[in-house]
Design a protein around this motif. Structure first.
Motif, mmCIF file in Angstrom:
data_model
loop_
_atom_site.group_PDB
_atom_site.id
_atom_site.type_symbol
_atom_site.label_atom_id
_atom_site.label_comp_id
_atom_site.label_asym_id
_atom_site.label_seq_id
_atom_site.Cartn_x
_atom_site.Cartn_y
_atom_site.Cartn_z
ATOM 1 N N LYS A 1 4.430 10.552 5.965
ATOM 2 C CA LYS A 1 3.677 9.299 5.882
ATOM 3 C C LYS A 1 4.092 8.323 6.977
ATOM 4 C CE LYS A 1 0.478 7.245 3.475
ATOM 5 N NZ LYS A 1 -0.855 7.864 3.301
ATOM 6 N N HIS B 1 2.501 1.644 -3.414
ATOM 7 C CA HIS B 1 1.509 2.080 -4.401
ATOM 8 C C HIS B 1 1.281 3.587 -4.312
ATOM 9 C CE1 HIS B 1 -2.487 2.713 -6.218
ATOM 10 N NE2 HIS B 1 -2.154 1.702 -7.001
ATOM 11 N N GLU B 2 1.127 4.085 -3.114
ATOM 12 C CA GLU B 2 0.931 5.536 -2.929
ATOM 13 C C GLU B 2 2.155 6.320 -3.392
ATOM 14 O OE1 GLU B 2 -1.514 7.455 0.287
ATOM 15 O OE2 GLU B 2 -0.828 5.659 1.339
ATOM 16 N N TRP C 1 7.337 13.922 1.798
ATOM 17 C CA TRP C 1 6.134 13.079 1.794
ATOM 18 C C TRP C 1 6.355 11.805 2.605
ATOM 19 C CZ3 TRP C 1 4.979 8.100 0.324
ATOM 20 C CH2 TRP C 1 3.616 7.782 0.200
ATOM 21 N N SER D 1 2.529 6.059 -7.257
ATOM 22 C CA SER D 1 1.427 6.734 -7.951
ATOM 23 C C SER D 1 1.589 8.247 -7.930
ATOM 24 C CB SER D 1 0.081 6.360 -7.304
ATOM 25 O OG SER D 1 -0.168 4.988 -7.410
ATOM 26 N N ILE D 2 2.042 8.762 -6.796
ATOM 27 C CA ILE D 2 2.194 10.213 -6.655
ATOM 28 C C ILE D 2 3.387 10.736 -7.447
ATOM 29 C CG2 ILE D 2 2.757 12.054 -5.003
ATOM 30 C CD1 ILE D 2 1.118 10.449 -2.921
ATOM 31 N N HIS E 1 0.841 -1.204 0.000
ATOM 32 C CA HIS E 1 0.000 0.000 0.000
ATOM 33 C C HIS E 1 0.879 1.258 0.000
ATOM 34 C CE1 HIS E 1 -3.438 2.576 0.824
ATOM 35 N NE2 HIS E 1 -2.745 3.126 1.814
ATOM 36 N N PHE E 2 1.930 1.249 0.825
ATOM 37 C CA PHE E 2 2.854 2.385 0.877
ATOM 38 C C PHE E 2 3.526 2.598 -0.479
ATOM 39 C CE2 PHE E 2 7.216 3.941 1.529
ATOM 40 C CZ PHE E 2 6.953 5.150 2.166
#
Length: 546
Positions: free
Chosen positions: A225, A27-28, A221, A31-32, A24-25
């Motif tokens: 996070k 992917h974020e 970021w 993606s960003i 999940h980390f």
């Protein structure tokens, strides 16, 4: 998100790395920032096209003169663990577990944990290497000290140009550096910070302050996070490109909350001249084995400017890696000669004001630390502001005089071809003529051969032109010499495939920008990686039967 199955033999390591939370980390993160990675790569292409079409040369930027002219700003002071950076171990591919353990047991100040130039970035190597770092951070490797007592880990993710073929995010292959950085930070960032040992990074092949700005955004970021304070991450930027040498101050400024300084190394930097200007006759780079060294004007100016820039902003300046290997027999004359040679070259860097440098051979750690103790005072040389330095664009762009020798041509081919051969075996470096060679020396080697063919350069020895025919003939002779040592059809096949690929690269009309990304995208190279995994699996099965 799509992820390839685990490499054979690394099922447990794969499961430990790719948890639902880490995926999940990733992917974020990807993606960003993937669109911004694409943007800076496109900006590189645009900048190169402008230089080619205009004939212009780089200069210090007018648009950022206010940053260079402002004497008041400084980078944040580095943490205590980074104040003394005399000797780091370089080219440490962490997938080599035994060498990684020896490095952690050594008296070095730091370890360049290399997922880039000193490492062949197969999926097997990345998974194993990242997992070994996690084990080191959690003291799960045998007989290694706690991270608070071991050499500090300077983690080096892949450069912007590299992709991770085994992970797809929103229909695109993941950027290699974000894959490496994301996994390392997710699994190790908090632990390293809590023990005041990081997280610290080396950033490869940054070409502009805009690329440094992107890394800074990624750092901000990621810290938010993961719940880390701003400025927890510290990064040393490797100034490996001639364009970046004109933006060193701006690069520090962009990373001023996250900077651990700048690093200089001569081979990638020299190769960048061919990359950016190699088609111009005025930028013919002569035989590196004879005419290119840190004493030459363009390299000495680059080092002096780097030291001056770092120290006036409170940042550490580190030098390149000593690639020479000490002979095993400490009583041999050759041992004294090699040690004297390394000391002579590294003293040039110390006198220039560097705060540290790297070695490959672990036996060089203590002699080089003694060199710092004898010739410097304190943990670093930040007090050496180098007010005497006045570097002009002409200094940075001044090519050394000299020609091309038959020895130099053969040497470059002899380095380039075996590096490709080892790449098929999942290795990122090898030893030749008493020193370590990696993708940085492969870059300069194939760059020079391409450029010498391009300009039909004549040999100093006998005035023969460096041509397609001459390079092909010498490569064939080398294949005959190396083929004697091939013990299997597989070895012969990969040797001849490597030779064919080397010739393909040096004979291309247009210069391939990075040998690493060229190979990383090449079907033949990738298919050999699949064959390698099959060979490893077959060998493991045979051993199990025994």
């Amino acid at each position: 998100m799509e992820l390839s199955p685990p490499p054979s033999g690394l099922e447990a390591e794969y499961a430990a790395l790719f948890t639902p939370a880490s995926l999940h980390f990733l992917h974020e993160l990807i993606s960003i920032f993937d669109p911004q990675v694409d943007q800076i790569l496109q900006q590189r292409v645009s900048r190169k096209a402008h230089l080619d079409l205009s004939g212009d040369l780089p200069n210090f930027l007018g648009s950022t003169a206010h940053i260079r002219n402002d004497p008041t700003w400084r980078v944040l002071p580095v943490p205590p663990r980074l104040q003394k950076r005399h000797v780091d171990i370089g080219d440490m591919a962490p997938c080599d577990t035994q060498r990684f353990i020896r490095a952690l047991q050594s008296p070095a100040q730091g370890i360049q944990v290399d997922f880039d130039d000193g490492n062949c970035p197969t999926f097997f190597n990345q998974v194993k290497g990242i997992h070994n770092v996690i084990k080191a951070v959690n003291k799960q490797l045998p007989d290694v000290p706690h991270i608070s007592q071991a050499p500090v880990l300077m983690l080096r993710p892949r450069a912007w140009n590299m992709v991770e073929h085994n992970m797809m995010v929103e229909g695109k292959e993941a950027p290699g550096p974000l894959f490496d950085f994301g996994l390392l930070m997710f699994h190790c960032g908090k632990m390293l910070f809590e023990h005041k040992c990081g997280p610290f990074f080396y950033l490869s092949k940054v070409e502009s302050f805009m690329e440094a700005r992107l890394w800074n955004k990624i750092f901000v970021w990621t810290q938010q996070k993961l719940g880390l304070p701003l400025g927890s991450i510290k990064a040393t930027v490797l100034i490996e490109n001639v364009l970046a040498s004109f933006e060193m101050e701006e690069i520090l400024y962009e990373l001023r909350e996250h900077s651990a300084g700048l690093n200089c190394g001569i081979w990638d930097y020299s190769a960048s001249f061919v990359n950016k200007f190699g088609h111009r006759p005025a930028f013919l780079l002569p035989d590196r084995s004879k005419y290119v060294n840190i004493g030459k004007r363009f390299l000495r100016s680059y080092m002096d400017l780097l030291v001056q820039t770092c120290h006036r902003r409170g940042a550490l300046a580190t030098g390149g890696m000593a690639a020479l290997l000490l002979p095993q027999d400490v009583h041999a004359d050759s041992y004294s000669r090699v040690l004297a040679s390394v000391k002579r070259l590294k003293l040039l860097e110390i006198h220039a004001g560097v705060d540290g440098f790297m070695v490959y051979d672990l036996n060089l750690i203590e002699p080089m630390q003694e060199l710092f103790q004898i010739h410097t005072e304190g943990d670093n040389q930040l007090h050496q502001l180098r007010g005497d330095v006045r570097v002009t664009p002409e200094d940075l762009l001044s090519m050394p005089s000299g020609g091309v020798t038959l020895f130099g041509l053969r040497y470059n081919i002899a380095v380039g071809v075996p590096l490709l051969t080892l790449g098929f075996s999942g290795k990122g470096h090898f030893f030749y003529k008493g020193q370590v060679e990696d993708s940085a020396t492969a870059e300069i080697s194939r760059s020079q051969v391409w450029q010498w063919i391009r300009h039909q350069t004549r040999l100093e020895d006998d005035s023969r032109v460096v041509s397609r025919r001459l390079v092909t003939d010498i490569t064939g002779e080398l294949m005959m010499e190396l083929g004697v040592h091939c013990r299997s059809d597989w070895s012969k096949r990969r040797l001849h495939t490597a030779a064919d690929m080397f010739l393909e690269v040096v004979l291309k009309k247009h210069f391939p920008e990075f040998i690493t990304s060229y190979l990383n995208q090449d079907h033949t190279f990738l298919s050999f990686q699949n064959l390698l995994q099959e060979e490893v699996l077959e060998t493991d099965q045979q051993r199990a039967k025994l």
